[in-house]
Design a protein around this motif. Structure first.
Motif, PDB file in Angstrom:
ATOM      1  N   UNK A  30       0.844  -1.179   0.000  1.00  0.00           N
ATOM      2  CA  UNK A  30       0.000   0.000   0.000  1.00  0.00           C
ATOM      3  C   UNK A  30       0.888   1.241   0.000  1.00  0.00           C
ATOM      4  N   UNK A  31       0.781   1.997  -1.022  1.00  0.00           N
ATOM      5  CA  UNK A  31       1.634   3.175  -1.122  1.00  0.00           C
ATOM      6  C   UNK A  31       0.981   4.421  -0.537  1.00  0.00           C
ATOM      7  N   UNK A  32      -0.275   4.320  -0.199  1.00  0.00           N
ATOM      8  CA  UNK A  32      -0.975   5.476   0.353  1.00  0.00           C
ATOM      9  C   UNK A  32      -0.382   5.885   1.689  1.00  0.00           C
ATOM     10  N   UNK A  33      -0.090   7.169   1.826  1.00  0.00           N
ATOM     11  CA  UNK A  33       0.431   7.680   3.084  1.00  0.00           C
ATOM     12  C   UNK A  33      -0.739   8.026   3.986  1.00  0.00           C
ATOM     13  N   UNK A  34      -0.652   7.596   5.214  1.00  0.00           N
ATOM     14  CA  UNK A  34      -1.694   7.856   6.207  1.00  0.00           C
ATOM     15  C   UNK A  34      -1.129   8.691   7.335  1.00  0.00           C
ATOM     16  N   UNK A  35      -2.006   9.395   7.996  1.00  0.00           N
ATOM     17  CA  UNK A  35      -1.631  10.126   9.201  1.00  0.00           C
ATOM     18  C   UNK A  35      -1.335   9.098  10.284  1.00  0.00           C
ATOM     19  N   UNK A  36      -0.186   9.223  10.890  1.00  0.00           N
ATOM     20  CA  UNK A  36       0.165   8.384  12.033  1.00  0.00           C
ATOM     21  C   UNK A  36      -0.149   9.184  13.282  1.00  0.00           C
ATOM     22  N   UNK A  37      -1.197   8.770  13.961  1.00  0.00           N
ATOM     23  CA  UNK A  37      -1.640   9.508  15.140  1.00  0.00           C
ATOM     24  C   UNK A  37      -0.540   9.623  16.184  1.00  0.00           C
ATOM     25  N   UNK A  38       0.295   8.605  16.279  1.00  0.00           N
ATOM     26  CA  UNK A  38       1.374   8.622  17.275  1.00  0.00           C
ATOM     27  C   UNK A  38       2.405   9.706  16.986  1.00  0.00           C
ATOM     28  N   UNK A  39       2.559  10.052  15.723  1.00  0.00           N
ATOM     29  CA  UNK A  39       3.518  11.093  15.351  1.00  0.00           C
ATOM     30  C   UNK A  39       2.860  12.467  15.270  1.00  0.00           C
ATOM     31  N   UNK A  40       1.622  12.511  14.808  1.00  0.00           N
ATOM     32  CA  UNK A  40       0.942  13.783  14.618  1.00  0.00           C
ATOM     33  C   UNK A  40       0.507  14.397  15.944  1.00  0.00           C
ATOM     34  N   UNK A  41       0.045  13.579  16.847  1.00  0.00           N
ATOM     35  CA  UNK A  41      -0.347  14.026  18.196  1.00  0.00           C
ATOM     36  C   UNK A  41       0.299  13.107  19.231  1.00  0.00           C
ATOM     37  N   UNK A  42       1.599  13.256  19.420  1.00  0.00           N
ATOM     38  CA  UNK A  42       2.311  12.324  20.292  1.00  0.00           C
ATOM     39  C   UNK A  42       1.851  12.351  21.750  1.00  0.00           C
ATOM     40  N   UNK A  43       1.332  13.465  22.214  1.00  0.00           N
ATOM     41  CA  UNK A  43       0.900  13.529  23.621  1.00  0.00           C
ATOM     42  C   UNK A  43      -0.219  12.528  23.901  1.00  0.00           C
ATOM     43  N   UNK A  44      -1.160  12.422  22.984  1.00  0.00           N
ATOM     44  CA  UNK A  44      -2.260  11.466  23.173  1.00  0.00           C
ATOM     45  C   UNK A  44      -1.737  10.032  23.108  1.00  0.00           C
ATOM     46  N   UNK A  45      -0.828   9.771  22.176  1.00  0.00           N
ATOM     47  CA  UNK A  45      -0.261   8.430  22.061  1.00  0.00           C
ATOM     48  C   UNK A  45       0.552   8.084  23.307  1.00  0.00           C
ATOM     49  N   UNK A  46       1.306   9.036  23.815  1.00  0.00           N
ATOM     50  CA  UNK A  46       2.087   8.804  25.028  1.00  0.00           C
ATOM     51  C   UNK A  46       1.170   8.530  26.218  1.00  0.00           C
ATOM     52  N   UNK A  47       0.025   9.210  26.263  1.00  0.00           N
ATOM     53  CA  UNK A  47      -0.946   8.949  27.332  1.00  0.00           C
ATOM     54  C   UNK A  47      -1.505   7.528  27.204  1.00  0.00           C
ATOM     55  N   UNK A  48      -1.774   7.090  25.975  1.00  0.00           N
ATOM     56  CA  UNK A  48      -2.252   5.730  25.763  1.00  0.00           C
ATOM     57  C   UNK A  48      -1.169   4.718  26.140  1.00  0.00           C
ATOM     58  N   UNK A  49       0.067   5.022  25.812  1.00  0.00           N
ATOM     59  CA  UNK A  49       1.168   4.144  26.186  1.00  0.00           C
ATOM     60  C   UNK A  49       1.288   4.061  27.714  1.00  0.00           C
ATOM     61  N   UNK A  50       1.144   5.188  28.396  1.00  0.00           N
ATOM     62  CA  UNK A  50       1.179   5.187  29.865  1.00  0.00           C
ATOM     63  C   UNK A  50       0.008   4.380  30.422  1.00  0.00           C
ATOM     64  N   UNK A  51      -1.152   4.517  29.798  1.00  0.00           N
ATOM     65  CA  UNK A  51      -2.328   3.733  30.188  1.00  0.00           C
ATOM     66  C   UNK A  51      -2.026   2.240  30.051  1.00  0.00           C
ATOM     67  N   UNK A  52      -1.414   1.848  28.939  1.00  0.00           N
ATOM     68  CA  UNK A  52      -1.084   0.439  28.707  1.00  0.00           C
ATOM     69  C   UNK A  52      -0.113  -0.069  29.768  1.00  0.00           C
ATOM     70  N   UNK A  53       0.830   0.757  30.166  1.00  0.00           N
ATOM     71  CA  UNK A  53       1.767   0.356  31.222  1.00  0.00           C
ATOM     72  C   UNK A  53       1.025   0.183  32.555  1.00  0.00           C
ATOM     73  N   UNK A  54       0.094   1.080  32.825  1.00  0.00           N
ATOM     74  CA  UNK A  54      -0.723   0.956  34.038  1.00  0.00           C
ATOM     75  C   UNK A  54      -1.526  -0.339  34.002  1.00  0.00           C
ATOM     76  N   UNK A  55      -2.097  -0.642  32.853  1.00  0.00           N
ATOM     77  CA  UNK A  55      -2.851  -1.887  32.691  1.00  0.00           C
ATOM     78  C   UNK A  55      -1.942  -3.091  32.945  1.00  0.00           C
TER      79      UNK A  55
END
Length: 158
Positions: free
Chosen positions: A1-26
């Protein structure tokens, strides 16, 4: 797939980092409530397979190998109902993983809730439920962004 997509983890890293912290808590909740890494990774792999998330399936297969799962057990996850390799706890966790992954279809039915509740304590049920919530969130981010599957680590190839 050559289509470029928005990577939420790169575009809004704060939200992704919060999800990563949530996963660590889990992960901490799972460990504190009697859900070992072996069982947690079985759930993570199954949810990822059901969602069609090859990125997360690869990541959690590697983690499962480190947690002591053997290749035969890992390959039996998609056919767990027909397989005899899973314990009652693992079978109940796989059932719960399916209910959470397909939550829009039936929710967590009384049948599944009662089955899982007959095998797990309330704390174990909660820990596994949060694990399902966590991996399903990551699956959606990765699938929507079409993240490429990471290469195998040398230890996982052995």
């Amino acid at each position: 797939m050559s289509e470029t997509r928005v990577h939420l983890s790169k575009t809004e890293p704060a939200a992704y980092q919060a999800l990563d912290a949530f996963a660590r808590t889990v992960g901490d909740i799972c460990a504190a409530n009697g859900i070992d890494d072996r069982l947690k990774e079985i759930v993570m792999i199954h949810c990822s397979q059901l969602n069609g998330c090859s990125y997360c399936a690869r990541l959690h297969v590697d983690r499962a190998l480190k947690a002591g799962l053997d290749t035969d057990t890992i390959t039996q996850i998609p056919v767990w109902r027909e397989s005899g390799v899973f314990s009652d706890r693992e079978r109940a966790a796989l059932e719960l993983a399916e209910a959470f992954t397909f939550i829009s279809e039936d929710g967590v039915s009384d049948e599944v809730y009662d089955l899982v509740g007959s095998v797990f304590t309330e704390k174990e049920y909660a820990a596994l439920s949060w694990a399902c919530v966590s991996i399903n969130a990551f699956n959606r981010i990765v699938i929507a962004g079409r993240y490429p599957v990471p290469p195998r680590t040398p230890q996982a190839q052995a």
